[in-house]
Design a protein around this motif. Structure first.
Motif, mmCIF file in Angstrom:
data_model
loop_
_atom_site.group_PDB
_atom_site.id
_atom_site.type_symbol
_atom_site.label_atom_id
_atom_site.label_comp_id
_atom_site.label_asym_id
_atom_site.label_seq_id
_atom_site.Cartn_x
_atom_site.Cartn_y
_atom_site.Cartn_z
ATOM 1 N N LEU A 151 -17.094 -4.232 -17.666
ATOM 2 C CA LEU A 151 -16.407 -4.843 -16.526
ATOM 3 C C LEU A 151 -16.854 -4.205 -15.218
ATOM 4 O O LEU A 151 -17.241 -4.905 -14.266
ATOM 5 N N ILE B 274 -20.682 -4.772 -14.369
ATOM 6 C CA ILE B 274 -20.974 -6.165 -13.985
ATOM 7 C C ILE B 274 -20.383 -6.456 -12.602
ATOM 8 O O ILE B 274 -21.025 -7.083 -11.759
ATOM 9 N N THR B 275 -19.167 -5.953 -12.343
ATOM 10 C CA THR B 275 -18.562 -6.183 -11.030
ATOM 11 C C THR B 275 -19.366 -5.514 -9.924
ATOM 12 O O THR B 275 -19.625 -6.108 -8.867
ATOM 13 N N SER C 189 -13.472 -9.895 -7.770
ATOM 14 C CA SER C 189 -14.146 -8.629 -8.044
ATOM 15 C C SER C 189 -13.189 -7.468 -7.828
ATOM 16 O O SER C 189 -13.229 -6.476 -8.558
ATOM 17 N N GLY D 13 -11.242 -7.141 -10.792
ATOM 18 C CA GLY D 13 -12.099 -6.595 -11.844
ATOM 19 C C GLY D 13 -12.149 -5.085 -11.768
ATOM 20 O O GLY D 13 -11.916 -4.378 -12.755
ATOM 21 N N GLY E 50 -10.442 -2.360 -14.194
ATOM 22 C CA GLY E 50 -11.385 -1.394 -14.748
ATOM 23 C C GLY E 50 -10.935 0.030 -14.518
ATOM 24 O O GLY E 50 -10.911 0.843 -15.440
ATOM 25 N N TYR F 214 -21.259 -14.069 -12.754
ATOM 26 C CA TYR F 214 -20.727 -12.705 -12.790
ATOM 27 C C TYR F 214 -19.219 -12.724 -13.022
ATOM 28 O O TYR F 214 -18.671 -11.796 -13.598
ATOM 29 N N LEU F 215 -18.575 -13.774 -12.540
ATOM 30 C CA LEU F 215 -17.109 -13.776 -12.615
ATOM 31 C C LEU F 215 -16.609 -14.089 -14.017
ATOM 32 O O LEU F 215 -15.584 -13.562 -14.441
ATOM 33 N N GLN G 51 -16.347 -11.080 -16.131
ATOM 34 C CA GLN G 51 -15.278 -10.232 -15.583
ATOM 35 C C GLN G 51 -13.915 -10.729 -16.022
ATOM 36 O O GLN G 51 -13.054 -9.954 -16.449
ATOM 37 N N MET H 270 -11.279 -8.771 -18.305
ATOM 38 C CA MET H 270 -9.935 -8.427 -17.816
ATOM 39 C C MET H 270 -8.891 -8.916 -18.799
ATOM 40 O O MET H 270 -7.937 -8.198 -19.134
#
Lengths: 303, 590
Positions: free
Chosen positions: B305, B308-309, B335, B338, B342, B415-416, B419, B423
């Motif tokens: 997570l 990538i964020t 983000s 995220g 995280g 990307y989202l 994430q 999450m």
């Protein structure tokens, strides 16, 4: 269900009332030590109400608003996970669903949530306060948890209920059976209460900095409320762990008040330490004692 | 064509999942001289295969956004093949082949990054080759005493043999997990690798070292207890391992606090988090192993997570240092969540599953009566709050510190999606810690012949030391949060936003756009004033190695003086010793 709801409100109400009375007493006590008259014991209640009914509140974005809500939710969750009474159906909250390590972590959830709000305010002095707070936390948490771990090892459980139940009478209080654990954790405990001499985080006098610098109006009221409730929850937790818990509300008030008086006495007697001095102090004196405690009770269990 | 390649690559990333779900029965392949290669999915390897099965597709999805790059895809294929091979291997030959494929393909992938410099590449391959050679030495040593390459308990080993095996294999895997002082390659390579490959390195490849450390006790009938007895309630060999883990965790945490670059901070935090796992493995009780597995799971999800964020932030702003970012919260809200989820997982805060893992590890240490280790672990995990806060404050809060940070938009959907999935997984695991115990961890413990932790219900994490109820914690917290927010908004009173971001309580002054208001880079610098932390941060591992070199040279110089500079002297000495030996032998009549 109804039982849980009534119980939860009773615990929250009791924490609030005890909180403002204790802090009111502290202001009186402090004033008398300094040969002033000081405000009435209800002054904290008046102050709190004044904040909560302010008409104007300035915020710096949504996260800034949610921070105090998170810290308040954290405080109430902590209150509800600490058993207030021994051998009773009442004032238990959800404490059967938790344990000591969970409570210790719950104590810091709220402040970390609030740290996000401080950050989003964009005031560097606020963030400086947060960093100081996290640094102090790093210092105090090690001896604090080590002291509690000595108790957990002694009773072979992390459940507050089980530890409380094992302390049947005065001679079996952990204060008597495991005094070294009490000594190890009591000073870090005071620091976790934001008590002087470890209170430079909130920057009471010297500079205009600290986590609360940007909060005003009702948000400040929320922060003040949660602080009073959190203080009571921590006092009750220590009374449960070391003073045998309490079977009646009056015993509970007496025991927590005794602990609070000890904190107040230390607070008024010693000059304030800088953050790094605080950390260094905790890593030398209480932690050193803790290591001695570990050696004495775990490595060479001669008792 | 482009699209087909990408789809093929995406399909490729699902191969670990395919292996995980469709594998049935063992495969044995007779090689030569009676040596057999055997492959099987044991409960332990299935756990790590699951981590790979989760991670690989989630990293592949954002990679699809980039221009299709066939050679990188091919290397990823090799990498995934190697990792599956080493997880499936039932003997050290297959394990070693998989290990080498993983090392070389990841090295070539690392080289493809434009940021990789000579130092980073060299340290990566040198450390990993040393790890591979130690592994090779260990397996050959095992073969020399047992005539067998299979990974199984060996009876009747001498204590010296056990120690040699423990040290050889232990060092090989400790290099892979980046234990101090063998971690030099980790921050460099995580920092210089392509942003998404860093996620792969940190979340998945570091777990292979953990897998190795977990098969190590399988070589002895009684695990680590076999090697050198017990200290308090745990094994001595494990005690050493645990201290290595916790010293790694503590120092790496303070190093992470002092980093000024997001990816380097995450690299050091990876070292620290994996250090906890090593500590728990050292304890070796079923609670601690359960905690180690839980931590491995949570760390995989959290690092996927976060990396990538962070990759998304770097993509959108082009900046990676805390000092260049700020105030992205309103421009990149997903983000922000995220990173928030995280760091809550990373810090081990309830109600997210990081707490369940920490809880199991703490209780494991308490049960073993290793309280000094517990204190050190608390130190590391409390100090990690500082870097967690830095990680969210630097990019998202405070004031925007560069033109790009002022205009950035939310990361692209590729990307989202990972994430949001991650999450969701983390929150669900936090509410149902008992599910992870019941479904993921207990089968492994049973496979290792240990007592399962067991759970009365999926929302409860129960141990002999007490437990907690994930639904109650999350439920109470969420209910109170909603109630207080609603109550606050209902009560009369105005609330309005400050007129400008510079409308601050600033010591009675009015800050302007030129006033440096972002605290991102300097955060944690004041920690150096604490003597212990200052001491740690003043010293570096490179300095440690330089010191080691100096000391070795000094020692060599000292030994050299014994011989003198005149060859005649030591010729005389040799003759004398020879004569004396002869005399003694003739006198004793030998």
């Amino acid at each position: 269900m109804a039982h849980y709801i009534i119980d939860a409100f009773a615990m929250i109400g009791m924490s609030y009332i005890m909180g403002f009375l204790f802090y009111g007493f502290y202001r009186q006590f402090n004033a008398r030590v300094q040969r002033r008259w000081g405000p009435s014991v209800f002054q904290n209640f008046f102050d709190n109400m004044k904040f909560l009914f302010k008409t104007e509140t300035i915020i710096h974005g949504p996260m800034f608003f949610f921070g105090p809500m998170i810290i308040f939710a954290g405080a109430v969750t902590t209150v509800l996970f600490v058993p207030y009474l021994k051998d009773s159906n009442w004032l238990q909250g959800f404490s059967h669903s938790g344990n000591l390590i969970l409570i210790i972590y719950l104590l810091v959830v709220g402040p970390l949530g609030n740290a996000l709000a401080v950050g989003s305010s964009g005031n560097p002095f606020g963030v400086m306060g947060v960093t100081r707070g996290l640094t102090r936390l790093m210092g105090l948490e090690v001896p604090f948890l080590l002291g509690l771990a000595l108790v957990m090892v002694q009773h072979e459980t992390a459940s507050v209920h089980a530890i409380m139940a094992a302390q049947t009478d005065f001679a079996h209080w952990n204060l008597m059976t495991n005094p070294i654990a009490f000594i190890v954790m009591i000073l870090p405990f005071m620091a976790s209460q934001h008590a002087s001499p470890f209170d430079v985080v909130g920057a009471p006098v010297e500079v205009y900095a600290g986590p609360r610098v940007e909060f005003s109006g009702r948000l400040l009221g929320v922060l003040m409320t949660q602080n009073m409730m959190m203080t009571v929850a921590k006092l009750v937790l220590i009374a449960d762990l070391f003073l045998g818990g309490a079977t009646t509300i009056w015993a509970l008030i007496a025991k927590t008040f005794a602990l609070f008086l000890l904190t107040a006495a230390v607070s008024t007697s010693f000059p304030r330490l800088r953050t790094e001095q605080t950390v260094d102090f905790f890593w030398k004196i209480p932690l050193g004692l803790g290591v001695i405690g570990v050696i004495a009770t775990v490595w060479f269990p001669w008792s | 064509m482009n699209l087909i390649t990408k789809l093929l690559f995406l399909g490729l990333s699902f191969t670990p999942a395919a292996t995980f779900f469709t594998w049935d029965g063992a495969v044995a392949w007779s090689l030569l001289n009676g040596i057999t290669l055997s492959f099987d999915l044991t409960p332990l390897s299935a756990f790590f295969m699951l981590l790979l099965a989760i991670g690989a597709p989630l990293i592949a999805v954002p990679m699809l956004r980039e221009k299709s790059d066939e050679s990188a895809y091919a290397l990823y294929a090799l990498l995934l093949l190697g990792m599956q091979l080493l997880l499936l291997a039932g003997d050290f030959i297959g394990f070693f082949i998989g290990w080498e494929m993983m090392t070389w393909s990841s090295y070539l992938l690392l080289l493809r990054s434009p940021r990789t410099d000579l130092e980073g590449a060299q340290s990566y391959i040198l450390f990993n080759l040393v790890s591979a050679f130690l592994l090779l030495a260990g397996m050959l040593f095992l073969y020399s005493i047992t005539d067998d390459f299979r990974i199984q308990a060996v009876d009747g080993l001498l204590t010296a043999d056990k120690l040699v095996l423990f040290v050889l294999f232990g060092l090989a895997f400790l290099i892979k997990v980046g234990a101090l002082p063998l971690h030099l390659w980790v921050p460099r390579s995580y920092d210089q690798a392509p942003d998404l490959f860093s996620a792969f390195l940190s979340a998945l490849m570091s777990k292979m070292g953990i897998y190795g450390l977990m098969i190590l006790p399988l070589l002895f009938p009684d695990g680590f207890n076999e090697i050198s007895g017990q200290i308090f309630n745990g094994p001595v060999a494990g005690y050493v391992l645990a201290w290595i883990g916790i010293i790694t965790a503590t120092i790496a945490t303070f190093k992470a606090i002092s980093q000024e670059d997001m990816k380097r901070l995450l690299a050091y935090s990876s070292i620290a988090q994996v250090g906890y796992i090593v500590t728990a493995l050292g304890v070796g009780s079923s609670l601690a192993i359960g905690g180690a597995l839980f931590q491995a799971l949570v760390h995989t999800l959290v690092k996927l997570l976060l990396f990538i964020t962070i990759a998304g932030i770097i993509l959108q702003t082009g900046h990676r240092r805390f000092i260049d970012l700020g105030q992205l919260i309103s421009r990149m809200p997903i983000s922000f969540f995220g990173v928030l989820i995280g760091i809550i997982g990373l810090a081990g805060m309830p109600p997210l599953p990081g707490f369940a893992a920490k809880y199991l590890m703490y209780v494991g240490l308490i049960e073993a009566h290793w309280l000094l280790l517990l204190a050190a672990m608390i130190l590391a995990s409390t100090a990690s709050f500082v870097y967690c806060y830095k990680l969210i404050y630097g990019p998202f809060l405070g004031h925007a510190n560069s033109p790009e940070a002022k205009t950035a938009t939310e990361a692209p959907w590729q990307y989202l999606i990972p994430q949001i999935i991650l999450m969701g997984m983390l929150v669900a695991l936090g509410i149902f810690p008992g599910w992870a115990i019941d479904v993921l961890i207990d089968p492994v413990l049973i496979g290792l012949n240990m007592t399962p932790i067991g759970t009365p219900a999926w929302n409860v994490l129960a141990t002999s030391y007490g437990g907690y109820d994930g639904v109650a914690v999350m439920g109470v917290f969420a209910t109170v949060f909603v109630l207080i927010t609603v109550l606050f908004l209902l009560v009369r009173g105005n609330m309005h936003r400050a007129a400008s971001p510079y409308d601050l309580s600033f010591c009675g002054e009015v800050p302007t756009a030129d006033t440096p208001l972002h605290y991102g880079a300097g955060m944690g610098r004041e920690l150096r004033r604490v003597p212990l932390i200052g001491w740690i941060l003043r010293h570096t591992t490179t300095g440690f190695y330089a010191g080691l070199t100096r000391q070795t040279q000094a020692a060599a110089g000292m030994i050299g003086t014994l011989y003198g500079s005149n060859p005649q002297t030591w010729l005389l000495l040799a003759v004398l010793i020879f004569a004396v030996t002869l005399t003694i032998q003739s006198v004793t009549g030998a």
